[in-house]
Scaffold this active site. Structure first.
Site, PDB file in Angstrom:
ATOM      1  N   CYS A 114      17.475 -78.294 -50.792  1.00  0.00           N
ATOM      2  CA  CYS A 114      16.607 -77.088 -50.143  1.00  0.00           C
ATOM      3  C   CYS A 114      17.535 -76.321 -49.626  1.00  0.00           C
ATOM      4  CB  CYS A 114      15.579 -77.682 -49.242  1.00  0.00           C
ATOM      5  SG  CYS A 114      14.555 -76.460 -48.257  1.00  0.00           S
TER       6      CYS A 114
ATOM      7  N   ASP B 210      22.519 -78.471 -23.164  1.00  0.00           N
ATOM      8  CA  ASP B 210      23.346 -77.675 -23.937  1.00  0.00           C
ATOM      9  C   ASP B 210      24.522 -76.688 -23.349  1.00  0.00           C
ATOM     10  OD1 ASP B 210      22.020 -75.813 -23.101  1.00  0.00           O
ATOM     11  OD2 ASP B 210      20.671 -75.257 -24.854  1.00  0.00           O
TER      12      ASP B 210
ATOM     13  N   CYS C  19      15.705 -65.990 -32.342  1.00  0.00           N
ATOM     14  CA  CYS C  19      15.119 -65.891 -33.682  1.00  0.00           C
ATOM     15  C   CYS C  19      14.766 -67.291 -34.298  1.00  0.00           C
ATOM     16  CB  CYS C  19      16.425 -65.361 -34.460  1.00  0.00           C
ATOM     17  SG  CYS C  19      15.984 -65.163 -36.524  1.00  0.00           S
TER      18      CYS C  19
ATOM     19  N   CYS D  36      16.432 -72.231 -45.601  1.00  0.00           N
ATOM     20  CA  CYS D  36      16.852 -71.598 -44.265  1.00  0.00           C
ATOM     21  C   CYS D  36      18.030 -70.526 -44.754  1.00  0.00           C
ATOM     22  CB  CYS D  36      17.190 -72.661 -43.083  1.00  0.00           C
ATOM     23  SG  CYS D  36      18.663 -73.709 -43.869  1.00  0.00           S
TER      24      CYS D  36
ATOM     25  N   CYS E 155      14.865 -69.574 -39.286  1.00  0.00           N
ATOM     26  CA  CYS E 155      15.474 -70.599 -40.075  1.00  0.00           C
ATOM     27  C   CYS E 155      14.630 -71.974 -39.704  1.00  0.00           C
ATOM     28  CB  CYS E 155      17.196 -70.845 -39.768  1.00  0.00           C
ATOM     29  SG  CYS E 155      17.369 -71.352 -37.937  1.00  0.00           S
TER      30      CYS E 155
ATOM     31  N   CYS F 153      17.777 -66.607 -43.992  1.00  0.00           N
ATOM     32  CA  CYS F 153      18.360 -66.272 -42.883  1.00  0.00           C
ATOM     33  C   CYS F 153      18.603 -64.372 -43.356  1.00  0.00           C
ATOM     34  CB  CYS F 153      19.516 -66.622 -42.485  1.00  0.00           C
ATOM     35  SG  CYS F 153      20.764 -65.949 -41.059  1.00  0.00           S
TER      36      CYS F 153
ATOM     37  N   CYS G 244      24.353 -64.352 -36.504  1.00  0.00           N
ATOM     38  CA  CYS G 244      23.191 -65.010 -35.960  1.00  0.00           C
ATOM     39  C   CYS G 244      22.306 -63.860 -35.138  1.00  0.00           C
ATOM     40  CB  CYS G 244      23.234 -66.193 -35.295  1.00  0.00           C
ATOM     41  SG  CYS G 244      21.478 -67.088 -34.778  1.00  0.00           S
TER      42      CYS G 244
ATOM     43  N   CYS H   9      11.605 -73.938 -42.780  1.00  0.00           N
ATOM     44  CA  CYS H   9      11.919 -75.215 -43.090  1.00  0.00           C
ATOM     45  C   CYS H   9      10.634 -75.968 -43.351  1.00  0.00           C
ATOM     46  CB  CYS H   9      12.659 -75.995 -41.866  1.00  0.00           C
ATOM     47  SG  CYS H   9      13.191 -77.556 -41.994  1.00  0.00           S
TER      48      CYS H   9
END
Length: 389
Positions: free
Chosen positions: A193, A136, A242, A196, A245, A200, A216, A249
Site C-alpha cells: 500500500c 513528544d 494536516c 499515504c 496521510c 501527500c 510536510c 490510510c
C-alpha cells in the site's frame, strides 16, 4: 497472584489509558543512521530534540534504565457538534482537538507512576524505583518506542498504526529502572500500500516511514515566516496541521473514538471563523485557543494561515478585513495579506489595488514589496480580462 506488570496493565485501563506496552531500554541502534541522514539532508523540522545521541541511548538521560513503558490514548476523528454553514471557516488537524494532549498524557503518566510506587513492597524498594515520563517534547522517537513495546507498527506515513485505533493515537512513555518482561514488537503491516505516499500533496513522505519534514504541510502551518508559495494552495483551509496521510490510510477507515471528554472538539475552536481571526486580540486568542495544542506557536502563524485559507476558499466578503491587514506591524501578515488580495480581488480590484499601491509607497520589507508587486500584477492583468471570467 498477579505480577507487577499485570497490575499496571489493569490499572492503566482504569486510568483511561487505551493501550500499554513494555519494552527493554536497550539503545535504538536501528535509528542511528536514519536520524543522522535526516539531519544531513536538511529533512528535520527543527522541532525535534537536537541531541541525536540522547534520542538513541536511554542511558544518556536516565541512569541505569531497564524498561520503557509506552502508552497510547485514542483521540476522536469526527466532531459530535453539527458544523454551521455560515462564514468561511478554517480547520485544526485532529491532533489539536480538545485540551492540549501533552497535558492529558502527562496526567495519565503521573497517575500511572503513582500507582506503581504504591505497589512497592517496602519503603526501600520504593525509594530505589525511579521514573522519567515524557511525551513528544522529550528525547525519544515516540513511534519507535511504541513499536518496540508492541503497541503497533510504524506506517509509511511515519505514524504509529495500532490495530484497534489506527494512527489516531497520542503517545507517551515512562523510563524506569524496574525490569519488566518486554512485549513483542509488531511487524510492519503496510505491505504494498502506498496511499499515504501518493496522497501527500507535497511529496513529503520518503516511502520508508520517514519524511522530509520541511515539505510536510503540518510543519509549514507551524512556521512563523512567509509560507513558500508552492504550499499555499495545497494548505486548503487547514490552518494547523494536516491529516491527509491519516485519512487515506486503510487502517483508519471508520475509526472514531470518544473515550476522553477532554479531547472532544468544540466547533468554534477547531473550525474557527477565519475573518475574525485576522483581528483577534492576544487576550481573545488566549481565551479561545490557548488550551489547544495548535496554539503553541502563538497567533501569528494562525493569522497568516487564515489569510491563505480565505484566499483558497474564495472568501471575497473578507476583503475589507484583509486590506486592514496591510497595515499590520508584522511583515509576514502584510505580505500574506497582499498575496491573498491578489487571489481574491480579481472581480472588483479597484479598492484592493489602491491599498496595495499605497503599501508599496511606504513598505520597506523586501518580501512584502515582492508579494505586493505580484498581487498588483495579477489584479491589473485580470482587470482587463474580467469579462471572460
Amino acid at each position: 497472584m498477579p505480577t507487577l506488570k499485570e497490575k499496571i496493565i489493569q490499572e492503566s485501563q482504569r486510568l483511561g489509558i487505551d493501550k500499554i506496552g513494555f519494552t527493554h531500554a536497550e539503545p535504538f541502534i536501528e535509528l542511528e543512521d536514519s536520524l543522522h541522514e535526516q539531519r544531513e539532508r536538511g529533512y528535520n523540522s527543527g522541532f525535534e530534540h537536537q541531541n541525536v545521541e540522547e534520542r538513541i541511548y536511554p542511558e544518556k538521560t536516565f541512569e541505569h534504565p531497564k524498561s520503557i513503558i509506552s502508552i497510547a490514548l485514542a483521540y476522536p476523528t469526527k466532531a459530535q457538534e453539527k458544523m454551521p454553514r455560515d462564514e468561511k471557516r478554517g480547520q485544526f488537524a485532529r491532533a489539536s482537538w480538545g485540551i492540549d494532549y501533552h497535558h492529558i498524557l502527562q496526567d495519565r503518566l503521573q497517575k500511572l507512576i503513582a500507582f506503581i510506587e504504591e505497589q512497592a513492597a517496602t519503603e526501600a524498594e520504593k525509594e530505589h524505583w525511579r521514573f522519567r515520563p515524557q511525551v513528544d517534547t522529550g528525547e525519544y522517537v515516540d513511534t519507535a518506542v511504541a513499536q518496540r513495546a508492541g503497541l503497533g507498527f510504524i506506517g509509511k506515513n511515519g505514524l504509529l498504526i495500532t490495530e484497534e485505533f489506527g494512527s489516531f493515537v497520542y503517545l507517551g512513555e515512562v523510563t524506569t529502572n524496574i525490569q519488566f518482561e518486554p512485549d513483542e514488537p509488531v511487524p510492519n503491516g503496510c505491505g504494498d500500500c502506498t496511499r499515504c505516499i501518493t496522497g501527500c500533496p507535497t511529496g513529503a513522505l520518503l516511502g520508508d516511514g520517514r519524511m522530509n519534514a520541511q515539505k510536510c504541510l503540518s510543519y509549514q502551518t507551524q512556521t512563523k515566516g512567509m509560507m513558500p508559495e508552492d504550499y499555499r494552495k495545497k494548505m486548503r483551509n487547514v490552518i494547523y496541521g494536516c491529516d491527509i496521510c491519516q485519512l487515506v490510510c486503510p487502517y483508519n477507515k471508520g475509526k472514531d473514538f470518544h473515550f476522553h471528554e477532554e479531547m472532544e472538539p468544540k466547533i468554534e475552536e477547531v473550525y474557527p471563523k477565519l475573518a475574525p481571526l485576522l483581528t483577534i486580540s492576544n487576550k481573545e486568542f488566549k481565551q479561545q485557543f490557548g488550551h489547544l495544542a495548535g496554539s503553541w506557536r502563538g497567533k501569528k502563524p494562525l493569522q497568516r494561515n487564515a489569510l491563505i485559507a480565505l484566499a483558497n476558499l474564495g472568501g471575497r466578503e473578507a476583503i475589507p478585513q484583509i486590506i486592514l491587514c496591510l497595515n499590520d506591524q508584522r511583515p509576514v501578515i502584510r505580505g500574506t495579506a497582499a498575496w491573498s488580495l491578489g487571489q481574491l480581488a480579481k472581480r472588483e480590484p479597484e479598492q484592493s489595488l489602491e491599498a496595495l499601491n499605497y503599501l508599496l509607497s511606504v513598505e520597506t520589507e523586501e518580501e512584502v514589496i515582492e508579494e505586493a508587486q505580484k498581487a498588483i500584477h495579477l489584479l491589473t492583468s485580470k482587470k482587463g480580462s474580467r469579462s471572460t471570467e
